[in-house]
Design a protein around this motif. Structure first.
Motif, PDB file in Angstrom:
ATOM      1  N   HIS A 220      61.723 -17.108  83.841  1.00 50.45           N
ATOM      2  CA  HIS A 220      61.952 -17.016  85.299  1.00 50.45           C
ATOM      3  C   HIS A 220      60.837 -17.522  86.403  1.00 50.45           C
ATOM      4  N   ILE A 221      59.448 -17.641  84.978  1.00 53.40           N
ATOM      5  CA  ILE A 221      57.953 -18.340  85.993  1.00 53.40           C
ATOM      6  C   ILE A 221      58.176 -19.388  85.337  1.00 53.40           C
ATOM      7  N   ALA A 222      58.935 -20.238  84.237  1.00 51.80           N
ATOM      8  CA  ALA A 222      59.255 -21.100  83.664  1.00 51.80           C
ATOM      9  C   ALA A 222      59.962 -22.228  83.940  1.00 51.80           C
ATOM     10  N   PHE A 223      61.162 -21.906  83.492  1.00 48.30           N
ATOM     11  CA  PHE A 223      62.092 -23.243  83.052  1.00 48.30           C
ATOM     12  C   PHE A 223      63.355 -22.181  82.850  1.00 48.30           C
ATOM     13  N   SER A 224      64.548 -22.942  84.053  1.00 52.45           N
ATOM     14  CA  SER A 224      66.223 -21.766  83.698  1.00 52.45           C
ATOM     15  C   SER A 224      66.662 -22.787  82.602  1.00 52.45           C
ATOM     16  N   LEU A 225      67.821 -22.133  82.581  1.00 51.24           N
ATOM     17  CA  LEU A 225      68.465 -22.257  81.024  1.00 51.24           C
ATOM     18  C   LEU A 225      68.698 -23.316  81.441  1.00 51.24           C
ATOM     19  N   ILE A 226      70.113 -24.680  82.419  1.00 52.33           N
ATOM     20  CA  ILE A 226      70.271 -25.669  82.483  1.00 52.33           C
ATOM     21  C   ILE A 226      68.908 -26.652  82.312  1.00 52.33           C
ATOM     22  N   GLN A 227      67.202 -26.535  82.293  1.00 52.55           N
ATOM     23  CA  GLN A 227      66.579 -26.635  82.457  1.00 52.55           C
ATOM     24  C   GLN A 227      65.633 -27.301  80.859  1.00 52.55           C
ATOM     25  N   THR A 228      66.063 -26.005  80.430  1.00 54.06           N
ATOM     26  CA  THR A 228      66.099 -25.928  78.834  1.00 54.06           C
ATOM     27  C   THR A 228      66.797 -26.271  77.924  1.00 54.06           C
ATOM     28  N   GLU A 229      68.126 -26.851  77.848  1.00 50.83           N
ATOM     29  CA  GLU A 229      69.183 -27.529  77.685  1.00 50.83           C
ATOM     30  C   GLU A 229      69.021 -28.780  77.983  1.00 50.83           C
ATOM     31  N   ARG A 230      68.731 -29.176  78.628  1.00 51.31           N
ATOM     32  CA  ARG A 230      68.446 -30.998  78.896  1.00 51.31           C
ATOM     33  C   ARG A 230      67.586 -31.566  78.055  1.00 51.31           C
ATOM     34  N   VAL A 231      66.250 -30.394  77.414  1.00 49.81           N
ATOM     35  CA  VAL A 231      65.604 -30.153  77.047  1.00 49.81           C
ATOM     36  C   VAL A 231      66.139 -30.534  75.415  1.00 49.81           C
ATOM     37  N   PHE A 232      66.679 -30.214  74.941  1.00 45.72           N
ATOM     38  CA  PHE A 232      67.409 -29.008  73.505  1.00 45.72           C
ATOM     39  C   PHE A 232      68.107 -30.629  73.623  1.00 45.72           C
ATOM     40  N   ALA A 233      69.099 -30.915  74.022  1.00 46.94           N
ATOM     41  CA  ALA A 233      69.993 -31.925  73.234  1.00 46.94           C
ATOM     42  C   ALA A 233      69.603 -32.973  73.518  1.00 46.94           C
ATOM     43  N   ARG A 234      67.998 -32.991  74.519  1.00 49.70           N
ATOM     44  CA  ARG A 234      67.064 -35.011  73.725  1.00 49.70           C
ATOM     45  C   ARG A 234      66.976 -34.129  73.084  1.00 49.70           C
ATOM     46  N   ARG A 236      67.587 -33.175  70.473  1.00 44.32           N
ATOM     47  CA  ARG A 236      68.730 -32.635  69.255  1.00 44.32           C
ATOM     48  C   ARG A 236      69.703 -35.053  68.784  1.00 44.32           C
ATOM     49  N   ALA A 237      69.543 -35.451  70.201  1.00 48.46           N
ATOM     50  CA  ALA A 237      70.174 -36.822  69.736  1.00 48.46           C
ATOM     51  C   ALA A 237      68.736 -37.242  68.896  1.00 48.46           C
ATOM     52  N   LEU A 238      67.775 -37.554  69.112  1.00 47.98           N
ATOM     53  CA  LEU A 238      66.266 -37.352  67.923  1.00 47.98           C
ATOM     54  C   LEU A 238      66.475 -37.309  66.780  1.00 47.98           C
ATOM     55  N   GLY A 239      67.138 -35.379  66.383  1.00 44.78           N
ATOM     56  CA  GLY A 239      67.547 -35.371  65.773  1.00 44.78           C
ATOM     57  C   GLY A 239      66.295 -34.558  65.187  1.00 44.78           C
ATOM     58  N   LEU A 240      65.069 -33.769  65.924  1.00 46.19           N
ATOM     59  CA  LEU A 240      64.128 -32.876  66.078  1.00 46.19           C
ATOM     60  C   LEU A 240      65.646 -31.327  66.176  1.00 46.19           C
ATOM     61  N   PRO A 241      64.835 -30.339  65.466  1.00 46.75           N
ATOM     62  CA  PRO A 241      65.080 -29.222  65.180  1.00 46.75           C
ATOM     63  C   PRO A 241      64.187 -28.276  67.127  1.00 46.75           C
ATOM     64  N   VAL A 242      64.922 -27.394  67.003  1.00 49.14           N
ATOM     65  CA  VAL A 242      64.864 -26.894  68.141  1.00 49.14           C
ATOM     66  C   VAL A 242      64.381 -25.452  68.210  1.00 49.14           C
ATOM     67  N   GLN A 260      73.219 -21.955  69.960  1.00 47.51           N
ATOM     68  CA  GLN A 260      73.885 -22.807  70.513  1.00 47.51           C
ATOM     69  C   GLN A 260      73.559 -24.079  69.664  1.00 47.51           C
ATOM     70  N   TYR A 261      72.017 -24.213  69.757  1.00 47.14           N
ATOM     71  CA  TYR A 261      71.796 -25.579  68.780  1.00 47.14           C
ATOM     72  C   TYR A 261      71.529 -25.134  68.263  1.00 47.14           C
ATOM     73  N   GLY A 262      71.549 -24.621  67.486  1.00 43.07           N
ATOM     74  CA  GLY A 262      71.233 -24.259  65.806  1.00 43.07           C
ATOM     75  C   GLY A 262      69.500 -24.185  65.504  1.00 43.07           C
ATOM     76  N   GLY A 263      68.830 -23.411  66.541  1.00 42.44           N
ATOM     77  CA  GLY A 263      67.960 -23.089  66.655  1.00 42.44           C
ATOM     78  C   GLY A 263      67.098 -22.425  65.787  1.00 42.44           C
ATOM     79  N   LEU A 264      65.760 -23.161  65.355  1.00 51.75           N
ATOM     80  CA  LEU A 264      65.503 -22.282  63.793  1.00 51.75           C
ATOM     81  C   LEU A 264      64.904 -21.117  64.534  1.00 51.75           C
ATOM     82  N   SER A 265      64.650 -20.843  66.048  1.00 51.44           N
ATOM     83  CA  SER A 265      63.735 -19.146  65.995  1.00 51.44           C
ATOM     84  C   SER A 265      64.207 -18.773  67.251  1.00 51.44           C
ATOM     85  N   ALA A 266      63.957 -17.714  68.128  1.00 48.69           N
ATOM     86  CA  ALA A 266      64.097 -17.462  69.278  1.00 48.69           C
ATOM     87  C   ALA A 266      63.109 -16.690  69.216  1.00 48.69           C
TER      88      ALA A 266
END
Length: 412
Positions: A220-234, A236-242, A260-266
């Motif tokens: 809540h003091i940083a970036f929203s779920l929707i904003q984060t997903e935009r970063v993840f989509a970009r 993964r389009a470059l072939g980078l893990p998240v 959902q994006y097959g991330g390495l870690s949370a």
């Protein structure tokens, strides 16, 4: 009968191979031996089972020391300038993490100092921190950007991280964390900044070969779920893990998103929900625990360790070394905190800084275990049993570090 040709052989060792999978053990081999060829483990087992037909250039006597995989610090912000002890004092006088951030402190304080620092200065500030980790048997470290929040400074931080890996024999994995905080240039325009991150910063840094993975701070003091997903989509389009700073201060659903994006870690996960745990389990996403930040911020809500354990979600442990919420350069202390604060077992803590930490960096096939074919990264310890690594606060029983099959200086 063919002859085994090895570069080096370690005898008279106690081995904690960390190959027990989900069984919760150390994979112990007493009276063990370990052979290296071309920087890779070529043989490991009981000394009495050594083949008779071998030749080796060098023989090392471990003198009964325990050998474990070299430790892995899979979440750090170790490249930075500046000092935030004033914020430490403010929190002790009642200020909250969120209030400090709202007043222009927190991450933005470090951003200002890091932007002002020259590249050589930043390198010289960061190198001793990495050496301190190496002195405790660390052979792999992740280094995040995120204290630049503009293209030039983010690139500077990532170049310094790469330079550390070129200067020291430690393996460095770099993570782009442009979505760490909102810079002053984009005040009140978070969507505009995320667009800049996705369309300008990330592609440029990727093209320069500076990025191994992409992270964000979903809060809540940083970036929203929707904003984060935009970063993840970009990414993964470059072939980078998240990966993701998720559920540290509140439940934003970030763990489910990174899974959902097959991330390495949370990472962090104090406010992780059952839905997030289930998503991480399905994706085999690692839960990276950061007990020093929990301790330093005097958090009271524990990560759901029992639920993660029951679900079989792998749990890594890291220092989260950063100037504001975890100025820690001791992975052994992080292991102790994981046991005392989060109630991990010592075996879980060691798995969290070896096998599971390797998975959190995408290195599960090459690091974090003592088995044939893995990179010959291991540490020697003057201890009675592996649990001693999590037991003794402030102790450093590391008596040797071997990276790529070569003995190295361990730093301070």
């Amino acid at each position: 009968m063919s002859v085994h040709h090895w570069d080096a052989l370690w005898l008279n060792a106690q081995l904690a191979t960390m190959t027990d999978g989900g069984n919760g053990g150390y994979g112990e081999i007493s009276d063990g031996a370990l052979a290296v060829k071309d920087g890779v483990i070529a043989w490991v087992g009981k000394q009495s089972d050594l083949p008779t037909n071998y030749q080796t250039l060098t023989i090392h006597d471990a003198n009964g020391a325990w050998i474990t995989p070299a430790l892995i610090d899979c979440h750090t912000h170790i490249v930075y300038a500046g000092n935030r002890s004033n914020e430490f004092e403010a929190r002790l006088n009642g200020a909250t993490y969120a209030h400090i951030a709202e007043q222009g402190g927190g991450i933005l304080s470090t951003v200002r100092a890091t932007r002002m620092a020259g590249e050589d200065e930043l390198f010289n500030l960061s190198l001793p921190r990495v050496r301190r980790l190496m002195s405790e048997g660390v052979g792999v470290i992740e280094i995040k950007s995120g204290y630049g929040l503009d293209l030039d400074t983010e690139a500077k931080m990532l170049r310094v991280a790469r330079r550390i890996g070129e200067t020291l024999p430690i393996t460095v994995k770099t993570t782009f964390l442009g979505a760490h905080a909102l810079p002053p240039e984009f005040s009140d325009n978070a969507d505009g900044y995320i667009e800049h991150v996705c369309d300008v910063m990330l592609p440029s840094l990727f093209q320069a070969g500076l990025v191994d993975a992409v992270d964000a701070f979903c809060e809540h003091i940083a970036f929203s779920l929707i904003q984060t997903e935009r970063v993840f989509a970009r990414a993964r389009a470059l072939g980078l893990p998240v990966k993701l700073h998720a559920e540290q201060l509140s439940d934003q659903g970030g763990a489910s998103l990174v899974a959902q994006y097959g991330g390495l870690s949370a990472d962090h996960l104090e406010y992780l929900s059952p839905a997030g745990i289930a998503a991480m389990q399905r994706a085999n996403t690692v839960a990276t625990l950061l007990p020093s930040a929990f301790y330093y911020l005097r958090e009271t809500k524990l990560p759901p360790i029992d639920a993660l354990r029951t679900a079989g979600v792998p749990m890594a442990v890291a220092t989260d070394c950063n100037p504001g919420t975890s100025p820690l350069t001791s992975l052994l202390m992080a292991m102790n905190m994981a046991c005392t604060l989060f109630k991990l077992t010592p075996a879980e803590a060691l798995a969290g800084t070896t096998r599971h930490a390797a998975q959190a960096l995408g290195l599960a096939q090459s690091h974090g275990q003592l088995r044939v074919g893995m990179r010959a990264d291991f540490a020697l310890w003057d201890i009675t049993r592996p649990a001693d690594l999590s037991y003794a606060m402030g102790a450093n029983p590391c008596v040797g570090l071997v990276l790529g099959g070569l003995d190295v200086e361990r730093g301070d």
